[in-house]
Design a protein around this motif. Structure first.
Motif, mmCIF file in Angstrom:
data_model
loop_
_atom_site.group_PDB
_atom_site.id
_atom_site.type_symbol
_atom_site.label_atom_id
_atom_site.label_comp_id
_atom_site.label_asym_id
_atom_site.label_seq_id
_atom_site.Cartn_x
_atom_site.Cartn_y
_atom_site.Cartn_z
ATOM 1 N N ALA A 178 0.865 -1.208 0.116
ATOM 2 C CA ALA A 178 0.042 0.157 0.065
ATOM 3 C C ALA A 178 0.786 1.289 0.058
ATOM 4 O O ALA A 178 0.538 2.121 -0.659
ATOM 5 N N THR A 179 1.863 1.147 0.906
ATOM 6 C CA THR A 179 2.902 2.413 0.711
ATOM 7 C C THR A 179 3.576 2.682 -0.428
ATOM 8 O O THR A 179 3.682 3.892 -0.857
ATOM 9 N N SER A 180 4.007 1.453 -1.161
ATOM 10 C CA SER A 180 4.584 1.690 -2.406
ATOM 11 C C SER A 180 3.725 2.240 -3.312
ATOM 12 O O SER A 180 3.987 3.127 -4.290
ATOM 13 N N ALA A 181 2.474 1.680 -3.425
ATOM 14 C CA ALA A 181 1.417 2.207 -4.275
ATOM 15 C C ALA A 181 1.051 3.706 -4.151
ATOM 16 O O ALA A 181 0.940 4.494 -5.038
ATOM 17 N N LEU A 182 1.071 4.111 -2.845
ATOM 18 C CA LEU A 182 0.736 5.516 -2.462
ATOM 19 C C LEU A 182 1.624 6.486 -3.024
ATOM 20 O O LEU A 182 1.081 7.700 -3.447
ATOM 21 N N LYS A 183 3.001 6.354 -3.237
ATOM 22 C CA LYS A 183 3.837 7.138 -3.862
ATOM 23 C C LYS A 183 3.420 7.309 -5.306
ATOM 24 O O LYS A 183 3.524 8.436 -5.859
ATOM 25 N N GLU A 184 2.856 6.337 -5.858
ATOM 26 C CA GLU A 184 2.227 6.492 -7.212
ATOM 27 C C GLU A 184 1.038 6.877 -7.667
ATOM 28 O O GLU A 184 0.599 7.350 -8.667
ATOM 29 N N THR A 185 0.272 7.341 -6.630
ATOM 30 C CA THR A 185 -1.215 7.720 -6.492
ATOM 31 C C THR A 185 -1.060 9.401 -7.108
ATOM 32 O O THR A 185 -2.246 9.720 -7.704
ATOM 33 N N GLN A 186 0.112 9.891 -7.110
ATOM 34 C CA GLN A 186 0.042 11.527 -7.478
ATOM 35 C C GLN A 186 -0.878 12.187 -6.634
ATOM 36 O O GLN A 186 -1.993 12.769 -7.365
ATOM 37 N N GLY A 187 -1.150 11.994 -5.282
ATOM 38 C CA GLY A 187 -2.264 12.755 -4.555
ATOM 39 C C GLY A 187 -3.568 12.048 -4.870
ATOM 40 O O GLY A 187 -4.592 12.769 -4.965
ATOM 41 N N PHE A 188 -3.863 10.761 -5.127
ATOM 42 C CA PHE A 188 -5.104 9.937 -5.398
ATOM 43 C C PHE A 188 -5.604 10.649 -6.794
ATOM 44 O O PHE A 188 -6.745 10.606 -6.823
ATOM 45 N N THR A 189 -4.892 10.979 -7.641
ATOM 46 C CA THR A 189 -5.209 11.294 -9.032
ATOM 47 C C THR A 189 -5.166 10.281 -9.931
ATOM 48 O O THR A 189 -5.671 10.361 -11.004
ATOM 49 N N LYS A 190 -4.547 9.139 -9.657
ATOM 50 C CA LYS A 190 -4.431 8.043 -10.462
ATOM 51 C C LYS A 190 -5.153 6.824 -9.712
ATOM 52 O O LYS A 190 -5.124 6.549 -8.721
ATOM 53 N N LEU A 191 -6.241 6.417 -10.734
ATOM 54 C CA LEU A 191 -7.040 5.222 -10.247
ATOM 55 C C LEU A 191 -6.490 4.109 -9.623
ATOM 56 O O LEU A 191 -6.675 3.727 -8.493
ATOM 57 N N VAL A 192 -5.779 3.387 -10.476
ATOM 58 C CA VAL A 192 -5.173 2.062 -10.040
ATOM 59 C C VAL A 192 -4.224 2.100 -8.828
ATOM 60 O O VAL A 192 -4.619 1.315 -7.652
ATOM 61 N N PRO A 193 -3.367 3.003 -8.733
ATOM 62 C CA PRO A 193 -2.414 2.923 -7.474
ATOM 63 C C PRO A 193 -3.343 3.401 -6.451
ATOM 64 O O PRO A 193 -3.058 2.870 -5.160
#
Length: 109
Positions: A16-31
């Motif tokens: 989850a924390t690894s994916a959190l970096k890729e969310t770009q502020g929760f603007t990317k759906l899959v991460p």
């Protein structure tokens, strides 16, 4: 079984924390979905462990292991550099987890 649940909780938290970096502020759906689901599962399994093992011990082990694994992933996957103080700190965290597991009477074995 408590340690199996704790390992599962740590694994979900690390994902989850690894994916959190890729969310770009929760603007990317899959991460974002991976991060939220991962934290949900991590807290569920962590709650199972907390039925038996004291919260202070569980949190020390969970956060310590999470820090070590996330730092390793950040170094390998995200190419973040680690200097000597960072490596020394990680070593101290690992030593603390070992001391708790081997010598604490608070840990339910």
């Amino acid at each position: 079984m408590n340690y199996v649940y704790l390992i599962i909780a740590i694994a979900f938290e690390v994902v989850a924390t690894s994916a959190l970096k890729e969310t770009q502020g929760f603007t990317k759906l899959v991460p974002s979905v991976i991060a939220l689901a991962g934290y949900g599962f991590a807290f569920y399994y962590l709650s199972l462990v907390l039925r038996v093992v004291p919260v202070g011990i569980v949190y020390a082990l969970w956060s310590g292991a999470g820090i070590v694994f996330i730092t390793g992933i950040a170094w390998v996957w995200f190419r973040q550099s680690l200097d000597l103080p960072a490596l020394l700190g990680i070593g101290l965290i690992m030593a603390g987890v070992v001391v708790i597991n081997l010598f604490s009477k608070s840990v339910a074995h």
